[in-house]
Design an enzyme around this catalytic site. Structure first.
Site, PDB file in Angstrom:
ATOM      1  N   GLY A  30       0.827  -1.300   0.106  1.00  0.00           N
ATOM      2  CA  GLY A  30      -0.007  -0.126  -0.048  1.00  0.00           C
ATOM      3  C   GLY A  30       0.827   1.266   0.066  1.00  0.00           C
ATOM      4  O   GLY A  30       1.876   1.430  -0.105  1.00  0.00           O
ATOM      5  N   LEU A  83       0.117   3.563  -2.028  1.00  0.00           N
ATOM      6  CA  LEU A  83       0.620   3.397  -3.627  1.00  0.00           C
ATOM      7  C   LEU A  83       1.313   4.496  -4.391  1.00  0.00           C
ATOM      8  O   LEU A  83       0.790   5.756  -3.933  1.00  0.00           O
ATOM      9  CB  LEU A  83      -0.680   2.913  -4.501  1.00  0.00           C
ATOM     10  CG  LEU A  83      -1.460   2.039  -3.848  1.00  0.00           C
ATOM     11  CD1 LEU A  83      -2.621   1.584  -4.628  1.00  0.00           C
ATOM     12  CD2 LEU A  83      -0.619   0.496  -3.882  1.00  0.00           C
ATOM     13  N   HIS A 130       4.034   1.232  -8.147  1.00  0.00           N
ATOM     14  CA  HIS A 130       2.849   0.234  -8.046  1.00  0.00           C
ATOM     15  C   HIS A 130       2.006   0.289  -9.186  1.00  0.00           C
ATOM     16  O   HIS A 130       1.445  -0.844  -9.866  1.00  0.00           O
ATOM     17  CB  HIS A 130       2.096   0.523  -6.662  1.00  0.00           C
ATOM     18  CG  HIS A 130       2.811   0.271  -5.456  1.00  0.00           C
ATOM     19  ND1 HIS A 130       3.184   1.414  -4.625  1.00  0.00           N
ATOM     20  CD2 HIS A 130       3.479  -0.597  -4.805  1.00  0.00           C
ATOM     21  CE1 HIS A 130       3.810   1.110  -3.728  1.00  0.00           C
ATOM     22  NE2 HIS A 130       3.978  -0.236  -3.505  1.00  0.00           N
ATOM     23  N   GLN A 188       7.558  -9.923   7.798  1.00  0.00           N
ATOM     24  CA  GLN A 188       8.729  -9.717   7.225  1.00  0.00           C
ATOM     25  C   GLN A 188       9.588  -8.394   7.704  1.00  0.00           C
ATOM     26  O   GLN A 188      10.478  -7.923   7.267  1.00  0.00           O
ATOM     27  CB  GLN A 188       8.377  -9.229   5.430  1.00  0.00           C
ATOM     28  CG  GLN A 188       7.808  -7.906   5.300  1.00  0.00           C
ATOM     29  CD  GLN A 188       7.176  -7.942   3.951  1.00  0.00           C
ATOM     30  OE1 GLN A 188       6.360  -8.717   3.166  1.00  0.00           O
ATOM     31  NE2 GLN A 188       7.892  -7.123   3.077  1.00  0.00           N
ATOM     32  N   LYS A 231      12.698  -2.951  -8.716  1.00  0.00           N
ATOM     33  CA  LYS A 231      13.006  -2.080  -7.492  1.00  0.00           C
ATOM     34  C   LYS A 231      13.684  -3.141  -6.529  1.00  0.00           C
ATOM     35  O   LYS A 231      14.631  -2.850  -5.926  1.00  0.00           O
ATOM     36  CB  LYS A 231      11.991  -1.267  -7.340  1.00  0.00           C
ATOM     37  CG  LYS A 231      12.303  -0.791  -5.863  1.00  0.00           C
ATOM     38  CD  LYS A 231      13.356   0.201  -5.861  1.00  0.00           C
ATOM     39  CE  LYS A 231      13.122   1.046  -4.595  1.00  0.00           C
ATOM     40  NZ  LYS A 231      13.043   0.256  -3.445  1.00  0.00           N
ATOM     41  N   ASP A 232      12.943  -4.130  -6.273  1.00  0.00           N
ATOM     42  CA  ASP A 232      13.286  -5.371  -5.161  1.00  0.00           C
ATOM     43  C   ASP A 232      13.754  -6.239  -5.825  1.00  0.00           C
ATOM     44  O   ASP A 232      13.233  -7.449  -5.838  1.00  0.00           O
ATOM     45  CB  ASP A 232      12.057  -5.365  -4.263  1.00  0.00           C
ATOM     46  CG  ASP A 232      11.453  -4.113  -3.687  1.00  0.00           C
ATOM     47  OD1 ASP A 232      12.002  -3.604  -2.537  1.00  0.00           O
ATOM     48  OD2 ASP A 232      10.554  -3.528  -4.218  1.00  0.00           O
ATOM     49  N   VAL A 287      10.540   2.168 -11.410  1.00  0.00           N
ATOM     50  CA  VAL A 287       9.974   3.457 -11.761  1.00  0.00           C
ATOM     51  C   VAL A 287      10.835   4.421 -10.983  1.00  0.00           C
ATOM     52  O   VAL A 287      10.917   4.302  -9.824  1.00  0.00           O
ATOM     53  CB  VAL A 287       8.274   3.429 -11.632  1.00  0.00           C
ATOM     54  CG1 VAL A 287       7.654   5.001 -11.888  1.00  0.00           C
ATOM     55  CG2 VAL A 287       7.956   2.336 -12.508  1.00  0.00           C
ATOM     56  N   ARG A 323       8.590   4.658   1.298  1.00  0.00           N
ATOM     57  CA  ARG A 323       9.572   4.999   2.260  1.00  0.00           C
ATOM     58  C   ARG A 323      10.063   6.299   1.970  1.00  0.00           C
ATOM     59  O   ARG A 323      10.716   7.173   2.811  1.00  0.00           O
ATOM     60  CB  ARG A 323      10.619   3.992   2.566  1.00  0.00           C
ATOM     61  CG  ARG A 323      10.109   2.657   3.473  1.00  0.00           C
ATOM     62  CD  ARG A 323      11.348   1.756   3.945  1.00  0.00           C
ATOM     63  NE  ARG A 323      10.835   0.832   4.877  1.00  0.00           N
ATOM     64  CZ  ARG A 323      10.596  -0.373   4.705  1.00  0.00           C
ATOM     65  NH1 ARG A 323      10.787  -0.785   3.251  1.00  0.00           N
ATOM     66  NH2 ARG A 323      10.009  -1.378   5.519  1.00  0.00           N
TER      67      ARG A 323
HETATM   68  P1  AMP Z   1       5.796  -2.600  -1.694  1.00  0.00           P
HETATM   69  O1  AMP Z   1       4.472  -2.001  -1.469  1.00  0.00           O
HETATM   70  O2  AMP Z   1       6.983  -1.820  -1.278  1.00  0.00           O
HETATM   71  O3  AMP Z   1       5.909  -3.980  -0.940  1.00  0.00           O
HETATM   72  O4  AMP Z   1       5.892  -2.918  -3.279  1.00  0.00           O
HETATM   73  C1  AMP Z   1       5.100  -3.798  -4.050  1.00  0.00           C
HETATM   74  C2  AMP Z   1       5.510  -4.028  -5.217  1.00  0.00           C
HETATM   75  O5  AMP Z   1       5.736  -2.893  -6.093  1.00  0.00           O
HETATM   76  C3  AMP Z   1       6.952  -4.910  -5.394  1.00  0.00           C
HETATM   77  O6  AMP Z   1       6.821  -5.847  -6.387  1.00  0.00           O
HETATM   78  C4  AMP Z   1       8.152  -3.714  -5.576  1.00  0.00           C
HETATM   79  O7  AMP Z   1       8.862  -4.349  -6.286  1.00  0.00           O
HETATM   80  C5  AMP Z   1       6.901  -2.911  -6.550  1.00  0.00           C
HETATM   81  N1  AMP Z   1       7.797  -1.329  -6.590  1.00  0.00           N
HETATM   82  C6  AMP Z   1       7.741  -0.724  -5.493  1.00  0.00           C
HETATM   83  N2  AMP Z   1       8.685   0.312  -5.863  1.00  0.00           N
HETATM   84  C7  AMP Z   1       8.792   0.537  -7.292  1.00  0.00           C
HETATM   85  C8  AMP Z   1       9.279   1.336  -8.255  1.00  0.00           C
HETATM   86  N3  AMP Z   1       9.792   2.367  -7.851  1.00  0.00           N
HETATM   87  N4  AMP Z   1       9.477   0.719  -9.366  1.00  0.00           N
HETATM   88  C9  AMP Z   1       8.812  -0.624  -9.643  1.00  0.00           C
HETATM   89  N5  AMP Z   1       8.163  -1.303  -8.996  1.00  0.00           N
HETATM   90  C10 AMP Z   1       8.378  -0.791  -7.592  1.00  0.00           C
END
Ligand code: AMP
Length: 284
Positions: free
Chosen positions: A22, A24, A28, A52, A140-141, A167, A178
């Site tokens: 979330g 977003l 995302h 996690q 990104k991750d 992105v 974050r």
């Molecule tokens: P998170 O909400 O941070 O757990 O991320 C959810 C999904 O969004 C994961 O697959 C992340 O790798 C992806 N994500 C987060 N930030 C980015 C970004 N800047 N570019 C591409 N994907 C992202």
């Protein structure tokens, strides 16, 4: 959740899935776009997964704004927003978890013990609940994406895994929920991560072939006031340090900027220039 998915599948629809925690942002939402290209219906989940987070990490403080997320998801064409409660996800403490294996021993896994067991366990649960045809994750991750892809292959999950490019803001900062923690000088200092990756990429294009030399080059760029480097390493898709660099080699970086821990990466042969750059609103 599963009843909805199964009803859609009976109607002949392919299901795409984007798991998130979330708060977003455009990163995302680009995963949603990709899921829409690959499927007829898109499920987006929001769940801040306690499993996690380490005991000294930011679980309680992790940014949350469900109403804003709801409208962003709707605007972007998400068909089903899945927001399970912690009690629904973990009615009892999960005693059986996904063993993440050696790919989780290094980098983020070394810095955050237990993190990837938590990630893979919740992703496994979500994949069983949503039963998607394709699940989309962000590069990104990088370590997380490689681990999920490997879990799906090794444990025979019946879905495809799609990995979408990172992105970034126009100045190179990778979008992250974050990033809201970055106030004042920290926002500018945070650019050191993408700058260091670009320095590695450019040195490699310029003919520097020694991985340790490239890592030193990146570290020199990373070390700036306000930035505490954690690692900058050249790895393969199994997260092993490479002896020889090629176009598939990935430079991964982690650093603390103020109190905020940030990560980023670049696939050398693709370069930061092929990532997606977006202008975000002042509010972000
Ligand atoms: P998170 O909400 O941070 O757990 O991320 C959810 C999904 O969004 C994961 O697959 C992340 O790798 C992806 N994500 C987060 N930030 C980015 C970004 N800047 N570019 C591409 N994907 C992202």
């Amino acid at each position: 959740m599963r009843a909805w998915s199964r009803a859609e599948r009976i109607r002949g629809h392919r299901i795409g899935f984007v798991p998130t925690m979330g708060f977003l942002h455009e990163g995302h939402l680009r995963l949603v776009d990709r899921a829409k290209e690959r499927a007829d219906r898109v499920v987006l989940s929001i769940f801040v997964n306690p499993l996690q987070f380490g005991p000294r990490e930011d679980f309680a403080a992790y940014p949350r704004d469900l109403e804003r997320d709801r409208s962003l998801a709707k605007e972007r064409g998400v068909d089903c927003l899945f927001v399970p409660t912690p009690d629904a996800m973990y009615p009892t403490e999960p005693l059986v978890r996904v063993h993440a294996g050696p790919m989780a021993d290094t980098l983020e896994g070394a810095a955050r013990p237990g993190h990837f067991v938590g990630v893979l366990t919740v992703v496994a649960k979500l994949l069983h609940m949503v039963e998607p045809d394709v699940a989309v994750f962000g590069r990104k991750d990088f370590q997380q994406a490689m681990l999920v892809r490997r879990m799906v292959a090794d444990l025979d999950f019946a879905c495809e895994v799609e990995i979408a490019p990172t992105v970034r803001e126009l100045d190179g900062l990778a979008l992250s929920s974050r990033n809201v923690y970055l106030k004042g000088d920290d926002r500018r200092a945070a650019l050191a991560l993408s700058r260091a990756l670009r320095a590695v990429e450019q040195a490699w294009r310029g003919g520097e072939a020694d991985p340790r030399g490239l890592e030193r080059r990146g570290m020199e760029t990373l070390k700036t006031p306000g930035v505490t480097p954690e690692y900058l390493t050249l790895v393969d898709e199994l997260l092993r340090p490479v002896a020889r660099v090629d176009a598939k080699t990935v430079a991964v970086v982690a650093a603390k900027v103020g109190a905020t821990r940030l990560i980023d990466n670049v696939v050398l042969g693709e370069g930061i220039g092929t990532d997606v750059s977006v202008r975000t609103t002042a509010k972000d």
